[in-house]
Write a protein that holds these residues in place. Sequence first.
Motif, short mmCIF file in Angstrom:
data_model
loop_
_atom_site.label_atom_id
_atom_site.label_comp_id
_atom_site.label_asym_id
_atom_site.label_seq_id
_atom_site.Cartn_x
_atom_site.Cartn_y
_atom_site.Cartn_z
N LEU A 33 -8.16 -20.53 11.96
CA LEU A 33 -8.69 -21.52 10.44
C LEU A 33 -7.99 -22.16 9.67
CD1 LEU A 33 -11.95 -20.97 10.16
CD2 LEU A 33 -11.34 -23.32 11.51
N ALA A 34 -7.04 -21.29 9.13
CA ALA A 34 -5.89 -21.29 8.16
C ALA A 34 -4.81 -22.03 8.09
CB ALA A 34 -5.90 -20.07 7.59
N ALA A 35 -4.58 -21.99 9.65
CA ALA A 35 -3.63 -22.53 10.10
C ALA A 35 -3.88 -24.11 10.76
CB ALA A 35 -3.00 -21.73 11.33
N ALA A 36 -4.42 -24.21 11.37
CA ALA A 36 -5.57 -25.51 11.39
C ALA A 36 -5.67 -26.71 10.60
CB ALA A 36 -6.18 -25.67 12.28
N LEU A 37 -5.98 -26.19 9.57
CA LEU A 37 -6.51 -26.34 8.30
C LEU A 37 -6.13 -26.51 6.35
CD1 LEU A 37 -10.32 -26.00 8.75
CD2 LEU A 37 -9.25 -28.16 8.55
N ASP A 38 -4.92 -25.90 6.62
CA ASP A 38 -3.82 -25.36 6.22
C ASP A 38 -4.48 -25.29 4.27
OD1 ASP A 38 -1.53 -25.49 4.64
OD2 ASP A 38 -1.79 -27.70 3.55
N ALA A 39 -5.50 -24.33 5.09
CA ALA A 39 -6.34 -23.65 3.47
C ALA A 39 -5.80 -21.74 3.63
CB ALA A 39 -7.73 -24.00 3.82
N PRO A 40 -6.53 -21.28 2.21
CA PRO A 40 -5.81 -19.82 1.65
C PRO A 40 -7.54 -19.07 2.05
CG PRO A 40 -6.72 -21.15 -0.21
CD PRO A 40 -6.38 -22.31 0.69
N ILE A 41 -7.06 -17.87 3.47
CA ILE A 41 -8.40 -17.14 2.91
C ILE A 41 -8.51 -16.48 1.48
CG2 ILE A 41 -9.47 -15.35 4.74
CD1 ILE A 41 -6.85 -16.60 6.61
N PHE A 42 -9.27 -16.14 1.55
CA PHE A 42 -10.51 -14.93 0.26
C PHE A 42 -11.36 -13.85 1.00
CE2 PHE A 42 -9.16 -19.06 -1.66
CZ PHE A 42 -8.38 -18.57 -2.83
N LEU A 43 -10.33 -12.55 0.88
CA LEU A 43 -11.25 -11.85 1.15
C LEU A 43 -11.39 -10.11 -0.16
CD1 LEU A 43 -12.79 -10.56 3.54
CD2 LEU A 43 -10.89 -8.92 4.03
N ASN A 44 -12.74 -9.51 -0.45
CA ASN A 44 -12.30 -8.71 -1.27
C ASN A 44 -11.27 -7.60 -0.51
OD1 ASN A 44 -13.22 -6.11 -2.72
ND2 ASN A 44 -14.39 -7.75 -3.69
N PRO A 45 -10.64 -6.89 -1.84
CA PRO A 45 -9.84 -6.59 -0.89
C PRO A 45 -10.28 -4.87 -0.94
CG PRO A 45 -8.78 -6.78 -3.49
CD PRO A 45 -9.99 -8.08 -2.82
N ALA A 46 -11.57 -4.84 -1.18
CA ALA A 46 -12.24 -3.29 -0.93
C ALA A 46 -12.62 -3.67 0.59
CB ALA A 46 -13.51 -3.50 -1.30
N ASP A 47 -12.23 -4.90 1.28
CA ASP A 47 -12.67 -4.45 2.77
C ASP A 47 -11.41 -4.93 3.49
OD1 ASP A 47 -15.26 -4.34 2.53
OD2 ASP A 47 -16.06 -6.22 3.40
N ASP A 48 -10.53 -4.68 3.09
CA ASP A 48 -9.34 -5.00 3.85
C ASP A 48 -9.31 -3.54 4.19
OD1 ASP A 48 -8.49 -7.04 1.92
OD2 ASP A 48 -6.78 -5.61 1.40
N MET A 49 -10.15 -2.75 4.72
CA MET A 49 -9.81 -1.83 6.01
C MET A 49 -10.57 -2.70 7.28
SD MET A 49 -12.13 -0.83 4.07
CE MET A 49 -13.75 -0.77 4.33
N LEU A 50 -10.63 -3.18 7.53
CA LEU A 50 -11.98 -3.30 8.27
C LEU A 50 -11.33 -5.19 9.03
CD1 LEU A 50 -15.59 -3.51 6.88
CD2 LEU A 50 -15.40 -2.55 8.34
N TRP A 51 -10.70 -6.24 7.43
CA TRP A 51 -10.00 -6.71 8.03
C TRP A 51 -8.50 -6.49 8.95
CZ3 TRP A 51 -9.68 -12.41 7.22
CH2 TRP A 51 -8.32 -12.31 7.74
N GLU A 52 -7.98 -5.23 8.59
CA GLU A 52 -6.94 -5.27 9.31
C GLU A 52 -7.18 -4.37 10.90
OE1 GLU A 52 -4.07 -4.45 8.79
OE2 GLU A 52 -3.96 -5.61 7.07
N GLN A 53 -8.64 -4.24 11.14
CA GLN A 53 -9.05 -3.58 12.69
C GLN A 53 -8.67 -5.53 13.09
OE1 GLN A 53 -12.90 -1.99 12.52
NE2 GLN A 53 -12.21 -0.60 11.10
N THR A 54 -9.45 -6.10 12.41
CA THR A 54 -9.15 -7.60 13.14
C THR A 54 -8.16 -8.66 13.27
OG1 THR A 54 -11.78 -7.72 13.17
CG2 THR A 54 -10.12 -9.96 13.38
N HIS A 55 -7.24 -8.68 11.85
CA HIS A 55 -6.23 -8.99 11.45
C HIS A 55 -4.77 -8.48 10.85
CE1 HIS A 55 -8.66 -12.43 12.81
NE2 HIS A 55 -9.26 -12.56 12.38
N PRO A 56 -4.58 -7.11 12.30
CA PRO A 56 -3.89 -6.30 11.43
C PRO A 56 -2.14 -7.29 11.16
CG PRO A 56 -3.44 -6.01 13.56
CD PRO A 56 -4.89 -6.74 13.46
N GLY A 57 -1.89 -6.91 10.23
CA GLY A 57 -0.48 -6.98 9.34
C GLY A 57 -1.08 -8.83 9.11
#
Length: 210
Positions: free
Chosen positions: A78-102
């Motif tokens: 979505l970020a690429a298609a819509l030219d928009a920033p993604i926001f997430l609380n950094p305390a969930d970075d370990m979960l984010w990395e499971q789906t979108h590493p790097g």
Amino acid sequence: MSAALRVDKVVTSGTFSLDGGTWDVDNNIWLIGDDSEVVIVDAAHTAQPIIDAVAGRTVRAIICTHGHNDHVTVAPELAAALDAPIFLNPADDMLWEQTHPGVSHQVIEDGQRISVSGTDIEAMHTPGHSPGSTCLYLPEAGQLFSGDTLFSGGPGATGRSYSDFPTIIGSIRDRLFALPASTVVNTGHGDGTSIGDESPHLEEWIKRGS
């Protein structure tokens, strides 16, 4: 608040996976805005229905209420298609990395505000379902976007990794139930509710979960 502010709902279907298990789920994606600009709340499963609902509007932000895969599935797409920033609380970075590493995202923290259509969206850090779970509150509109923290009938699940029942109860009691009873609650799955409908049941939830 802009008189033209509206909330659109998109439902997508897919799977939630954690701790070696996978479950079929339907997710609510919320679009907050007007005819010209919008903020997307959560990025579940399939991008195209969300892009269709945006309908060419400027996307100010894609805010993920937490890092579970079913809420962030297509955030980079979505970020690429819509030219928009993604926001997430950094305390969930370990979960984010499971789906979108790097893949990078911007940080949203407690008290942070993002403006759209003449109103403010306020981030409320409500850990418990996950460490970084964040609800989004629109005080002028009287609406809350609760992710998986609060549902019609009780708190979000806390039986898996990075979840904690006493923590989610504290978040709901101290943060969400301090909001006006008339506040509409738009949930991450299923039907909506209101603060006034849920707050009388806190003690029974505690007894049920203990």
